[in-house]
Design a protein around this motif. Structure first.
Motif, PDB file in Angstrom:
ATOM      1  N   GLY A 149     -25.210   4.955 -19.984  1.00  0.00           N
ATOM      2  CA  GLY A 149     -26.430   5.142 -20.730  1.00  0.00           C
ATOM      3  C   GLY A 149     -27.393   4.793 -19.783  1.00  0.00           C
ATOM      4  N   LEU A 150     -27.427   3.561 -18.956  1.00  0.00           N
ATOM      5  CA  LEU A 150     -28.563   3.105 -18.122  1.00  0.00           C
ATOM      6  C   LEU A 150     -29.074   3.959 -16.907  1.00  0.00           C
ATOM      7  CD1 LEU A 150     -27.610  -0.651 -18.209  1.00  0.00           C
ATOM      8  CD2 LEU A 150     -29.470   0.488 -19.224  1.00  0.00           C
ATOM      9  N   ALA A 151     -27.778   4.617 -16.178  1.00  0.00           N
ATOM     10  CA  ALA A 151     -28.023   4.905 -14.817  1.00  0.00           C
ATOM     11  C   ALA A 151     -28.836   6.192 -14.915  1.00  0.00           C
ATOM     12  CB  ALA A 151     -26.528   5.252 -14.579  1.00  0.00           C
ATOM     13  N   PRO A 152     -28.871   7.083 -15.757  1.00  0.00           N
ATOM     14  CA  PRO A 152     -29.746   8.398 -15.750  1.00  0.00           C
ATOM     15  C   PRO A 152     -31.140   7.904 -15.979  1.00  0.00           C
ATOM     16  CG  PRO A 152     -28.146   8.523 -17.362  1.00  0.00           C
ATOM     17  CD  PRO A 152     -27.769   7.318 -16.648  1.00  0.00           C
ATOM     18  N   ARG A 153     -31.148   6.840 -16.962  1.00  0.00           N
ATOM     19  CA  ARG A 153     -32.854   6.268 -17.335  1.00  0.00           C
ATOM     20  C   ARG A 153     -33.565   5.613 -16.283  1.00  0.00           C
ATOM     21  NH1 ARG A 153     -30.074   6.006 -22.466  1.00  0.00           N
ATOM     22  NH2 ARG A 153     -31.318   6.744 -23.942  1.00  0.00           N
ATOM     23  N   ILE A 154     -32.588   4.959 -15.522  1.00  0.00           N
ATOM     24  CA  ILE A 154     -33.133   4.275 -14.190  1.00  0.00           C
ATOM     25  C   ILE A 154     -33.364   5.203 -13.106  1.00  0.00           C
ATOM     26  CG2 ILE A 154     -32.476   2.468 -12.429  1.00  0.00           C
ATOM     27  CD1 ILE A 154     -30.505   1.567 -14.524  1.00  0.00           C
ATOM     28  N   ALA A 155     -32.660   6.236 -12.960  1.00  0.00           N
ATOM     29  CA  ALA A 155     -32.629   7.361 -11.788  1.00  0.00           C
ATOM     30  C   ALA A 155     -34.027   7.857 -12.056  1.00  0.00           C
ATOM     31  CB  ALA A 155     -31.489   7.799 -11.833  1.00  0.00           C
ATOM     32  N   THR A 156     -34.238   8.291 -13.652  1.00  0.00           N
ATOM     33  CA  THR A 156     -35.668   8.902 -13.672  1.00  0.00           C
ATOM     34  C   THR A 156     -36.492   8.209 -13.236  1.00  0.00           C
ATOM     35  OG1 THR A 156     -34.410  10.110 -15.583  1.00  0.00           O
ATOM     36  CG2 THR A 156     -36.704  10.323 -15.607  1.00  0.00           C
ATOM     37  N   LYS A 157     -36.763   6.707 -13.834  1.00  0.00           N
ATOM     38  CA  LYS A 157     -37.923   5.893 -13.535  1.00  0.00           C
ATOM     39  C   LYS A 157     -38.033   6.021 -11.988  1.00  0.00           C
ATOM     40  CE  LYS A 157     -37.135   3.268 -17.701  1.00  0.00           C
ATOM     41  NZ  LYS A 157     -38.090   3.375 -18.522  1.00  0.00           N
ATOM     42  N   LEU A 158     -37.023   5.594 -11.223  1.00  0.00           N
ATOM     43  CA  LEU A 158     -37.140   5.435  -9.770  1.00  0.00           C
ATOM     44  C   LEU A 158     -37.194   6.795  -9.142  1.00  0.00           C
ATOM     45  CD1 LEU A 158     -34.611   2.666  -9.320  1.00  0.00           C
ATOM     46  CD2 LEU A 158     -36.998   2.282  -9.501  1.00  0.00           C
TER      47      LEU A 158
END
Ligand code: FAD
Length: 321
Positions: free
Chosen positions: A102-111
């Motif tokens: 759940g976290l990885a795609p959200r972090i990837a989008t933010k970065l």
């Protein structure tokens, strides 16, 4: 430049996968000639966090606040992305668990980072670009993926990378991450643990059973075998669909993917959708009364026979061992 690893915990205890992710991050950092920093969120003691030093982590950033005691996807992703920016991380590593997925795609989008989910090896780094293998098509193929964005987010499957003790101790620092009220769109008020059993995705040994067991009343022997071996229990999809076992035990393409050291399949035919979730297990033992069951094709050890005869004998032998 640094490598940031996100560390998961359960009730303040670091998960087994946390040490695997730490070792993986440290090994990438060594290749890059930089350091691996860990980030942990929640109510975790410093003594617990310093254990990461023994896996090559020099510094642990710790975020602890009442709002963040339970897992909140959006808020946790904002904190990890913010730590990655502040520490100039070029690679962010997470475990490919429910939270990590759940976290990885959200972090990837933010970065604005490239993302590889379910990596199976250390990346080969060449300048800004890295190449890594990952499972594809429900574990039926291995893909080699090249990522050339300047920041990369990578998740690794639990049990796929060995945690290696290196000695050393980690310095724990409080990390104050800015979180917005919009990060708390979903609030988990409380978590009531239904069971104290071993976590299935991280288990070293899994005892799994299927429709061959005829009904839920016959699971006592599966649980007993699991207890004797210190294993987690799992099941095929029709079993959880029928309500014989909880959905949290369903493994396969549409369920949990496991890669234990030992997977024991009892009365499961071995349909491709089931194999998709278990074929990366290191050793597979199949107990089935039908010699033609497809599961035998991928088994390391097979026992052709009636589960109601074999499993009690196995339990007896293991208890005597
Ligand atoms: P069965 O196919 O009925 O097999 C029972 C086995 O038990 C047989 O091989 C039989 O020989 C053996 N047996 C019977 N009696 C005994 C005995 N006394 N002792 C020993 N052996 C015995 N399935 C999953 O598991 N996970 C998934 O994620 C999944 N996702 C799916 C997604 C899709 C889109 C679809 C279409 C299907 C999916 N399925 C999934 C279902 C899958 O195709 C199979 O139907 C299912 O895995 C079969 O479950 P089973 O092996 O328990 O039952």
């Amino acid at each position: 430049m640094s490598v940031l690893v996100y560390i998961e915990n359960t009730d303040g205890q670091l998960k087994k996968s946390a040490f695997e992710v730490a070792s993986y991050g440290k090994d990438i950092a060594t290749q890059l000639g930089t350091e691996a920093i860990a980030l942990a969120i929640g109510d975790i003691s410093s003594d617990e966090l310093t254990k990461l030093g023994n896996y090559g982590i020099a510094k642990v950033l710790h975020v602890s606040s009442a709002d963040l005691k339970t897992f909140v996807n959006q808020a946790y992703a904002s904190i990890i992305a913010s730590a990655a920016k502040q520490h100039n991380a070029s690679i962010v590593v997470l475990s490919n668990t429910f939270s990590g997925k759940g976290l990885a795609p959200r972090i990837a989008t933010k970065l604005e980072a490239g993302l590889v989910a379910g990596a199976t090896s250390l990346p080969t780094v060449s300048g800004d670009s890295f190449e890594v293998t990952k499972t594809a098509f429900s574990n039926k193929a291995i893909a080699s993926v090249t990522v050339d964005s300047s920041i990369k987010v990578i998740t690794i499957n639990p049990n796929s990378y060995a945690a290696t003790e290196t000695g050393g101790s980690a310095q724990v620092e409080a990390f104050n991450a800015p979180v917005e009220s919009s990060d708390f769109g979903t609030i988990v008020k409380d978590i009531v643990r239904a069971t104290d059993k071993i976590s299935l995705p991280e288990a070293d040994i899994v005892v799994s059973a299927g429709r061959g067991l005829k009904g839920p009343e016959n699971w006592a022997m599966v649980e007993e075998l699991a207890n004797v071996l210190g294993a987690a229990t799992a099941c095929s999809k029709p079993v959880s669909d029928a309500g014989w076992r909880p959905h949290s035990e369903h493994v396969g393409q549409t369920g949990i993917v496991v890669s234990p050291n030992l997977y024991i399949a009892i009365g499961i035919s071995g349909a491709i959708q089931h194999l998709a979730g278990v074929s990366s297990s290191k050793t597979i033992v199949v107990i089935n009364k039908d010699l033609e069951a497809p599961f035998f094709k991928v088994a390391d050890y097979g026992i052709v026979g009636d589960a109601f005869v074999i499993v009690p004998k196995l339990i007896e032998a293991l208890k005597a061992y």
